[in-house]
Design a protein around this motif. Structure first.
Motif, PDB file in Angstrom:
ATOM      1  N   ILE A 157       6.371   7.946   0.601  1.00  0.00           N
ATOM      2  CA  ILE A 157       6.211   8.845  -0.549  1.00  0.00           C
ATOM      3  C   ILE A 157       4.802   8.739  -1.127  1.00  0.00           C
ATOM      4  O   ILE A 157       4.147   9.753  -1.385  1.00  0.00           O
ATOM      5  N   ILE A 158       4.325   7.514  -1.297  1.00  0.00           N
ATOM      6  CA  ILE A 158       2.963   7.331  -1.829  1.00  0.00           C
ATOM      7  C   ILE A 158       1.935   7.872  -0.841  1.00  0.00           C
ATOM      8  O   ILE A 158       0.950   8.502  -1.234  1.00  0.00           O
ATOM      9  N   GLY A 159       2.175   7.652   0.455  1.00  0.00           N
ATOM     10  CA  GLY A 159       1.259   8.175   1.473  1.00  0.00           C
ATOM     11  C   GLY A 159       1.168   9.691   1.455  1.00  0.00           C
ATOM     12  O   GLY A 159       0.086  10.257   1.606  1.00  0.00           O
ATOM     13  N   ALA A 160       2.302  10.355   1.280  1.00  0.00           N
ATOM     14  CA  ALA A 160       2.300  11.820   1.227  1.00  0.00           C
ATOM     15  C   ALA A 160       1.510  12.315   0.015  1.00  0.00           C
ATOM     16  O   ALA A 160       0.710  13.254   0.125  1.00  0.00           O
ATOM     17  N   ALA A 161       1.731  11.672  -1.124  1.00  0.00           N
ATOM     18  CA  ALA A 161       0.996  12.062  -2.334  1.00  0.00           C
ATOM     19  C   ALA A 161      -0.499  11.780  -2.162  1.00  0.00           C
ATOM     20  O   ALA A 161      -1.346  12.599  -2.543  1.00  0.00           O
ATOM     21  N   ILE A 186      -3.911  14.330  -2.205  1.00  0.00           N
ATOM     22  CA  ILE A 186      -5.124  14.073  -2.999  1.00  0.00           C
ATOM     23  C   ILE A 186      -6.359  14.134  -2.110  1.00  0.00           C
ATOM     24  O   ILE A 186      -7.367  14.746  -2.454  1.00  0.00           O
ATOM     25  N   VAL A 187      -6.277  13.497  -0.944  1.00  0.00           N
ATOM     26  CA  VAL A 187      -7.421  13.490  -0.025  1.00  0.00           C
ATOM     27  C   VAL A 187      -7.701  14.897   0.497  1.00  0.00           C
ATOM     28  O   VAL A 187      -8.856  15.306   0.622  1.00  0.00           O
ATOM     29  N   THR A 188      -6.653  15.659   0.788  1.00  0.00           N
ATOM     30  CA  THR A 188      -6.848  17.040   1.240  1.00  0.00           C
ATOM     31  C   THR A 188      -7.550  17.857   0.166  1.00  0.00           C
ATOM     32  O   THR A 188      -8.484  18.612   0.465  1.00  0.00           O
ATOM     33  N   SER A 189      -7.128  17.691  -1.073  1.00  0.00           N
ATOM     34  CA  SER A 189      -7.785  18.408  -2.162  1.00  0.00           C
ATOM     35  C   SER A 189      -9.234  17.954  -2.318  1.00  0.00           C
ATOM     36  O   SER A 189     -10.131  18.776  -2.520  1.00  0.00           O
ATOM     37  N   LEU A 190      -9.464  16.647  -2.225  1.00  0.00           N
ATOM     38  CA  LEU A 190     -10.834  16.123  -2.325  1.00  0.00           C
ATOM     39  C   LEU A 190     -11.707  16.735  -1.240  1.00  0.00           C
ATOM     40  O   LEU A 190     -12.825  17.181  -1.504  1.00  0.00           O
TER      41      LEU A 190
END
Length: 142
Positions: free
Chosen positions: A24-28, A32-36
């Motif tokens: 779950i944390i990895g997906a979130a 974030i990284v994709t948005s960055l």
């Protein structure tokens, strides 16, 4: 043991719960990284390279030119989306570097194993007496 109780025992094990939390944390974190990458890094890189929009770097398989990837998709043309691939590679590199830093920090936090040196117990009074007798016999005092 019934299916429900077996499943309950399986799901309540610590490593299954840890894995679920990690996923779950990895997906979130991935979002974030994709948005960055898509919203911060790639626009800056694109601007530095002359206002290039990496999301619209593609090759239309029919050989015609389309202004945007969306236009080509609306026309039903197959596309080779190398700009989106570059975004995905940069996402991967960012995640890999961050995971490397996390693992490196976790390894530093681990304490080095303490070496346990076994110390022989002191001789008992019987053993001490026998050693004195032995030493006297060797010295020729008896």
């Amino acid at each position: 043991m019934g299916f429900v109780s077996e499943f309950k025992e399986f799901i309540s094990k610590g490593n299954v719960l840890d894995l679920a939390v990690g996923v779950i944390i990895g997906a979130a974190f991935g979002k974030i990284v994709t948005s960055l990458t898509d919203d911060v890094i790639m626009p800056i890189v694109g601007l530095a390279l002359g206002k290039v929009d990496f999301a619209n770097l593609f090759f239309a398989m029919n050989g015609q030119h389309y202004a945007t990837l969306e236009e080509a998709k609306k026309a039903g043309v197959g596309t080779l989306n190398y700009g989106l691939f570059l975004n995905a590679v940069i996402n991967f590199l960012i995640i890999a570097v961050i995971i490397f830093m996390i693992v490196k920090a976790a390894n530093k936090m681990k304490k080095a194993p303490v070496e346990v040196v076994a110390v022989a117990p002191p001789p008992t009074t019987d053993q001490q007496l026998l050693m004195e007798i032995r030493d006297s016999l060797r010295a020729g005092r008896v």
